[in-house]
Design a protein around this motif. Structure first.
Motif, PDB file in Angstrom:
ATOM      1  N   SER A 234      30.388  42.154  44.928  1.00  0.00           N
ATOM      2  CA  SER A 234      30.241  41.770  46.836  1.00  0.00           C
ATOM      3  C   SER A 234      31.671  41.566  46.845  1.00  0.00           C
ATOM      4  O   SER A 234      32.203  41.992  48.022  1.00  0.00           O
ATOM      5  CB  SER A 234      29.317  40.458  46.703  1.00  0.00           C
ATOM      6  N   ARG A 235      32.574  40.822  46.173  1.00  0.00           N
ATOM      7  CA  ARG A 235      33.883  40.592  46.449  1.00  0.00           C
ATOM      8  C   ARG A 235      34.677  41.441  46.597  1.00  0.00           C
ATOM      9  O   ARG A 235      35.662  41.841  47.349  1.00  0.00           O
ATOM     10  CB  ARG A 235      34.453  39.636  45.285  1.00  0.00           C
TER      11      ARG A 235
ATOM     12  N   PHE B  61      26.965  50.905  51.160  1.00  0.00           N
ATOM     13  CA  PHE B  61      25.853  50.514  51.632  1.00  0.00           C
ATOM     14  C   PHE B  61      24.523  50.429  50.381  1.00  0.00           C
ATOM     15  O   PHE B  61      23.988  49.378  50.617  1.00  0.00           O
ATOM     16  CB  PHE B  61      25.085  51.646  52.680  1.00  0.00           C
ATOM     17  N   LYS B  62      24.652  51.379  49.494  1.00  0.00           N
ATOM     18  CA  LYS B  62      23.652  51.458  48.743  1.00  0.00           C
ATOM     19  C   LYS B  62      23.916  50.175  47.610  1.00  0.00           C
ATOM     20  O   LYS B  62      23.143  49.660  46.988  1.00  0.00           O
ATOM     21  CB  LYS B  62      23.674  52.619  47.830  1.00  0.00           C
ATOM     22  N   LEU B  63      25.167  50.076  47.410  1.00  0.00           N
ATOM     23  CA  LEU B  63      25.637  48.931  46.290  1.00  0.00           C
ATOM     24  C   LEU B  63      25.395  47.583  47.225  1.00  0.00           C
ATOM     25  O   LEU B  63      24.636  46.640  46.407  1.00  0.00           O
ATOM     26  CB  LEU B  63      26.977  48.999  46.076  1.00  0.00           C
TER      27      LEU B  63
ATOM     28  N   PHE C  96      26.937  37.246  38.033  1.00  0.00           N
ATOM     29  CA  PHE C  96      28.222  37.619  38.069  1.00  0.00           C
ATOM     30  C   PHE C  96      28.728  38.956  38.333  1.00  0.00           C
ATOM     31  O   PHE C  96      29.597  39.182  39.154  1.00  0.00           O
ATOM     32  CB  PHE C  96      28.622  37.109  36.491  1.00  0.00           C
ATOM     33  N   VAL C  97      27.701  39.898  38.067  1.00  0.00           N
ATOM     34  CA  VAL C  97      28.349  41.379  38.370  1.00  0.00           C
ATOM     35  C   VAL C  97      27.938  41.337  39.810  1.00  0.00           C
ATOM     36  O   VAL C  97      28.974  42.249  40.555  1.00  0.00           O
ATOM     37  CB  VAL C  97      27.237  42.254  37.476  1.00  0.00           C
TER      38      VAL C  97
END
Length: 295
Positions: free
Chosen positions: A194-195, A220-222, A188-189
């Protein structure tokens, strides 16, 4: 040799071969490439060592027991101890990796203070000691049958203490449940992040606002961490699915040879799934693997 045994041996050879190749490659890349020697990959390479041992040694020996090539009780107890210890090491290492991924995604600002290489190695040492102490109990205590030969080398026949067997299952199942809970949280996180990234990129594209380099690197890291978390979730789902038939067969006390062979193959297939899904699913591992092949 019967057709069933031919199929089982063929499956064992293929699975063991891929387990050896996949996990050996992950280990070699970890020690060769400095950039891969991160706290997260410390747990990954620990899984690779465990699965290399399981896929390269334990599974072939398991087939010998399934085919009744080996039936002596002392050998059964030694094998059972190793199998139980490695199963605990495997699930507890995945639990540690899940916690590391959760901290990475949810607490990125304090990650470096919470997750350190020293703490990772200490955690793996404690996992190994705990698993070996649990696994060696049948050898050093009377709860393992050592005085007579058994008809089949199976845990419920080798171990006389039902409490001990339940304790082992409780260790494994409770650890897996915690991993599943963490994986659901991660799902969920990661979906939320991503959204948010997709919405930000869409807004940038429509408004044509200049993109800050630091902001780009952060996104990019995320994205990379989110993909890593997704791959871990895939491994957890696969692990859960492959263990369900073995647990059901144990509960209904199905002792047919076919069921034992199929359930063992499913369980040991995790030795291939982890390196090829989580390891080579990682872009850095793939890039360095290609570079290693070219060189």
């Amino acid at each position: 040799m019967e057709k069933l045994e031919v199929v089982a041996v063929t499956g064992m050879v293929i699975l063991s071969l891929f387990a050896i190749i996949g996990n050996t490659t992950i280990i070699a890349l970890f020690f060769k490439v400095r950039s891969l020697q991160t706290p997260s990959n410390i747990f990954v390479v620990s899984l690779a060592f465990t699965e290399l041992f399981v896929g390269g040694i334990l599974y072939p020996v398991q087939c010998l027991f399934d085919f009744k090539v080996i039936n002596d009780n002392p050998g059964c107890i030694i094998f059972a101890c190793l199998a139980m210890a490695t199963a605990l090491v495997h699930v507890l290492t995945i639990l540690s990796l899940s916690i590391e991924r959760l901290v990475t995604i949810c607490k990125p600002m304090v990650y470096s203070t919470i997750i350190t290489e020293k703490r990772c190695y200490t955690t793996l040492f404690l996992i190994s000691v705990y698993s070996l102490l649990n696994g060696l109990l049948p050898v050093i205590t009377p709860i393992g049958v050592t005085s007579s030969l058994q008809k089949d080398c199976r845990m419920d026949r080798v171990l006389v203490s039902e409490v001990y067997v339940l304790w082992l299952y409780a260790n494994w199942i409770l650890s897996l449940l915690v991993v599943i809970i963490i994986s659901i949280k991660l799902f969920f996180v990661v979906r939320r992040h991503s959204r948010a990234i997709a919405a930000t990129e869409l807004q940038r594209a429509t408004t044509r606002v200049a993109v800050n380099r630091n902001e780009t690197n952060s996104r990019f890291k995320l994205k990379r961490e989110a993909k890593s978390a997704f791959l871990l979730i895939s491994i957890v789902v696969y692990l859960t699915i492959t263990w369900i038939p073995r647990i059901v067969a144990t509960l209904i006390k199905d002792e047919s040879q076919l069921v034992h062979m199929i359930t063992h193959f499913l369980i040991y297939s995790n030795t291939v799934a982890t390196p090829f899904i989580y390891g080579f699913g990682n872009k850095l591992y793939r890039q360095h693997f290609i570079s290693m092949l070219r060189s």
